[in-house]
Scaffold this motif. Structure first.
Motif, PDB file in Angstrom:
ATOM      1  N   VAL A   1      28.730 -43.170  52.976  1.00 17.89           N
ATOM      2  CA  VAL A   1      28.901 -43.882  51.701  1.00 17.89           C
ATOM      3  C   VAL A   1      27.534 -44.042  51.045  1.00 17.89           C
ATOM      4  N   HIS A   2      27.392 -43.523  49.834  1.00 15.86           N
ATOM      5  CA  HIS A   2      26.098 -43.458  49.160  1.00 15.86           C
ATOM      6  C   HIS A   2      25.716 -44.768  48.457  1.00 15.86           C
ATOM      7  N   GLY A   3      24.521 -44.756  47.859  1.00 14.48           N
ATOM      8  CA  GLY A   3      23.965 -45.938  47.210  1.00 14.48           C
ATOM      9  C   GLY A   3      24.408 -46.138  45.776  1.00 14.48           C
ATOM     10  N   ILE A   4      23.810 -47.123  45.129  1.00 16.61           N
ATOM     11  CA  ILE A   4      24.338 -47.674  43.884  1.00 16.61           C
ATOM     12  C   ILE A   4      24.261 -46.719  42.691  1.00 16.61           C
ATOM     13  N   THR A   5      23.268 -45.830  42.636  1.00 18.32           N
ATOM     14  CA  THR A   5      23.200 -44.852  41.544  1.00 18.32           C
ATOM     15  C   THR A   5      23.179 -43.428  42.086  1.00 18.32           C
ATOM     16  N   ALA A   6      23.716 -43.219  43.272  1.00 18.46           N
ATOM     17  CA  ALA A   6      23.632 -41.914  43.929  1.00 18.46           C
ATOM     18  C   ALA A   6      24.980 -41.188  43.859  1.00 18.46           C
TER      19      ALA A   6
ATOM     20  N   GLU B   1      23.883 -30.060  27.158  1.00 27.75           N
ATOM     21  CA  GLU B   1      22.590 -29.991  26.496  1.00 27.75           C
ATOM     22  C   GLU B   1      22.794 -30.029  24.982  1.00 27.75           C
ATOM     23  N   PRO B   2      21.949 -30.712  24.224  1.00 27.55           N
ATOM     24  CA  PRO B   2      20.700 -31.358  24.648  1.00 27.55           C
ATOM     25  C   PRO B   2      20.848 -32.860  24.918  1.00 27.55           C
ATOM     26  N   GLU B   3      22.044 -33.307  25.284  1.00 26.75           N
ATOM     27  CA  GLU B   3      22.237 -34.729  25.567  1.00 26.75           C
ATOM     28  C   GLU B   3      22.891 -34.916  26.927  1.00 26.75           C
ATOM     29  N   LEU B   4      22.219 -34.458  27.942  1.00 26.63           N
ATOM     30  CA  LEU B   4      22.655 -34.717  29.313  1.00 26.63           C
ATOM     31  C   LEU B   4      22.267 -36.134  29.692  1.00 26.63           C
ATOM     32  N   ARG B   5      23.094 -36.766  30.524  1.00 24.69           N
ATOM     33  CA  ARG B   5      22.793 -38.135  30.935  1.00 24.69           C
ATOM     34  C   ARG B   5      23.133 -38.317  32.411  1.00 24.69           C
ATOM     35  N   PRO B   6      22.502 -39.276  33.084  1.00 25.35           N
ATOM     36  CA  PRO B   6      22.843 -39.549  34.482  1.00 25.35           C
ATOM     37  C   PRO B   6      24.307 -39.956  34.621  1.00 25.35           C
ATOM     38  N   ALA B   7      24.906 -39.604  35.756  1.00 18.46           N
ATOM     39  CA  ALA B   7      26.345 -39.766  35.929  1.00 18.46           C
ATOM     40  C   ALA B   7      26.773 -41.212  36.131  1.00 18.46           C
ATOM     41  N   THR B   8      25.933 -42.057  36.738  1.00 17.07           N
ATOM     42  CA  THR B   8      26.349 -43.425  37.040  1.00 17.07           C
ATOM     43  C   THR B   8      26.546 -44.223  35.766  1.00 17.07           C
ATOM     44  N   ARG B   9      27.641 -44.934  35.686  1.00 11.40           N
ATOM     45  CA  ARG B   9      27.908 -45.782  34.522  1.00 11.40           C
ATOM     46  C   ARG B   9      27.108 -47.078  34.624  1.00 11.40           C
TER      47      ARG B   9
ATOM     48  N   MET C   1      17.779 -60.419  40.044  1.00 11.19           N
ATOM     49  CA  MET C   1      17.468 -59.422  41.067  1.00 11.19           C
ATOM     50  C   MET C   1      17.745 -57.994  40.606  1.00 11.19           C
ATOM     51  N   ALA C   2      18.738 -57.806  39.736  1.00 13.10           N
ATOM     52  CA  ALA C   2      19.064 -56.455  39.286  1.00 13.10           C
ATOM     53  C   ALA C   2      17.867 -55.817  38.598  1.00 13.10           C
ATOM     54  N   GLY C   3      17.259 -56.567  37.688  1.00  8.69           N
ATOM     55  CA  GLY C   3      16.100 -56.035  36.996  1.00  8.69           C
ATOM     56  C   GLY C   3      14.913 -55.848  37.897  1.00  8.69           C
ATOM     57  N   LEU C   4      14.755 -56.761  38.850  1.00  8.24           N
ATOM     58  CA  LEU C   4      13.623 -56.693  39.751  1.00  8.24           C
ATOM     59  C   LEU C   4      13.716 -55.494  40.680  1.00  8.24           C
TER      60      LEU C   4
ATOM     61  N   ALA D   1      15.665 -47.689  37.658  1.00 10.90           N
ATOM     62  CA  ALA D   1      16.939 -46.964  37.779  1.00 10.90           C
ATOM     63  C   ALA D   1      17.877 -47.336  36.641  1.00 10.90           C
ATOM     64  N   ALA D   2      17.919 -48.617  36.297  1.00 10.02           N
ATOM     65  CA  ALA D   2      18.783 -49.054  35.201  1.00 10.02           C
ATOM     66  C   ALA D   2      18.336 -48.449  33.880  1.00 10.02           C
ATOM     67  N   GLU D   3      17.036 -48.358  33.677  1.00 11.31           N
ATOM     68  CA  GLU D   3      16.518 -47.738  32.455  1.00 11.31           C
ATOM     69  C   GLU D   3      16.889 -46.258  32.392  1.00 11.31           C
ATOM     70  N   ARG D   4      16.808 -45.576  33.530  1.00  9.47           N
ATOM     71  CA  ARG D   4      17.138 -44.145  33.572  1.00  9.47           C
ATOM     72  C   ARG D   4      18.577 -43.885  33.157  1.00  9.47           C
ATOM     73  N   LEU D   5      19.489 -44.770  33.532  1.00  7.88           N
ATOM     74  CA  LEU D   5      20.901 -44.550  33.212  1.00  7.88           C
ATOM     75  C   LEU D   5      21.175 -44.569  31.714  1.00  7.88           C
ATOM     76  N   GLN D   6      20.270 -45.131  30.942  1.00  5.68           N
ATOM     77  CA  GLN D   6      20.462 -45.203  29.491  1.00  5.68           C
ATOM     78  C   GLN D   6      19.688 -44.111  28.747  1.00  5.68           C
ATOM     79  N   MET D   7      19.055 -43.219  29.493  1.00  3.47           N
ATOM     80  CA  MET D   7      18.292 -42.139  28.889  1.00  3.47           C
ATOM     81  C   MET D   7      19.151 -40.881  28.762  1.00  3.47           C
ATOM     82  N   THR D   8      18.741 -39.986  27.864  1.00  6.62           N
ATOM     83  CA  THR D   8      19.331 -38.654  27.776  1.00  6.62           C
ATOM     84  C   THR D   8      18.232 -37.614  27.986  1.00  6.62           C
ATOM     85  N   PHE D   9      18.653 -36.405  28.411  1.00  2.00           N
ATOM     86  CA  PHE D   9      17.711 -35.348  28.755  1.00  2.00           C
ATOM     87  C   PHE D   9      18.175 -34.052  28.105  1.00  2.00           C
ATOM     88  N   PRO D  10      17.246 -33.295  27.534  1.00  2.00           N
ATOM     89  CA  PRO D  10      17.651 -32.094  26.794  1.00  2.00           C
ATOM     90  C   PRO D  10      18.100 -30.940  27.688  1.00  2.00           C
ATOM     91  N   SER D  11      17.722 -30.963  28.976  1.00  2.00           N
ATOM     92  CA  SER D  11      18.065 -29.853  29.855  1.00  2.00           C
ATOM     93  C   SER D  11      17.998 -30.313  31.308  1.00  2.00           C
TER      94      SER D  11
END
Length: 290
Positions: free
Chosen positions: A28-33, A187-195, A135-138, A143-153
């Protein structure tokens, strides 16, 4: 596999050489894995069937509806074992997966023979002056910031992770597979899978969730707690500093705490040197189950 609201995506590594009844491990994997994080451990356990779900709100299970939370995740993975006709099995949980594993053993005891909790499972202790809600922010701020980012490729997402202090320095082919799998969209709006909603709902339970507390207070299965010396950003103090180790080993003496050497929160399962230290405890648990 069918669960509440749709289908849960599950990765399965079948053992080499087959055999009539190979041992099964639920991972069983972790919170954003995702399930891909277990590829190195599966590589080191070629005679074992590894069943590893993408938890609700993550990976290819991201579209399953809320609510999330440890009881929901535990019921989902119990449904996987029931669907496969497997159990009781050794359950290995990393990070948040350790919490899910404990609650699984509490809510569905017939599915679990023993637990291996890898840098997770035991409640997180807020530092002095930090409220549980903070604690979530700490712990998961980057990781939380990454989930709201998009990536071109996909290449851009790989480059992002190559700069990560915990994963970048030891990059392998399996790191590439893990990072590539963690993208949805086009592409160009790929995003991390975790909601983001899944992370927000789940993280609070890792501090003082009722289901986790109940599971620890009523633990009926052997449990080993493996603790990494460095944290999510390869930092010291780790996710479980000395104060947390001392507290939980005294409060729950039936849980065997084992320090793991020279790894961080990610590499304890994702790189060969980490998985090589997890493997003996899984093999030991499988032997006890037999």
């Amino acid at each position: 596999m069918p669960v509440r609201g749709g289908d849960l995506h599950v990765g399965v590594w079948e053992p080499e050489g087959g055999g009539p009844a190979p041992p099964t491990v639920l991972a069983v994997h972790g919170i954003t894995a995702s399930h891909v994080g277990w590829a190195e451990l599966a590589r080191q356990l070629p005679g074992v069937r590894i069943v590893a779900p993408d938890l609700r709100g993550r990976g290819r299970s991201r579209d399953l509806p809320a609510p999330y939370g440890m009881p929901t995740h535990a019921d989902d993975v119990a449904a996987v074992l029931d669907h496969l006709g497997a159990g009781p099995v050794v359950v290995v949980g990393h990070s948040m997966g350790g919490f899910v594993s404990l609650v699984l053993a509490d809510r569905h005891p017939d599915t679990v023979s023993s637990l291996v909790l890898v840098d997770g499972g035991m409640p997180l202790l807020p530092p002095p002056g930090v409220a549980p809600d903070e604690m979530a922010g700490l712990v998961l701020g980057p990781a939380a910031e990454r989930l709201q980012m998009t990536f071109p490729s996909r290449a851009a997402y790989r480059d992002f992770w190559r700069e990560h202090p915990a994963l970048g320095p030891g990059w392998t082919d399996l790191t590439t597979a893990y990072v590539d799998y963690d993208l949805v969209g086009a592409e160009p709006e790929l995003r991390p899978a975790t909601r983001v909603a899944a992370l927000g709902e789940d993280i609070r339970e890792l501090v003082d969730g009722d289901s986790v507390q109940h599971a620890l207070d009523h633990l009926r299965r052997p449990a080993t707690w493996l603790v990494a010396p460095r944290g999510l950003m390869d930092e010291v103090p780790p996710l479980y500093p000395d104060a947390a180790r001392d507290l939980w080993t005294v409060r729950y003496p039936a849980v065997r705490m084992v320090p793991v050497e020279d790894v961080n929160h990610y590499t304890v399962i994702m790189l060969a040197e980490g998985a090589a230290q997890v493997r003996p405890h899984v093999v030991e648990a499988l032997g006890e189950a037999r």
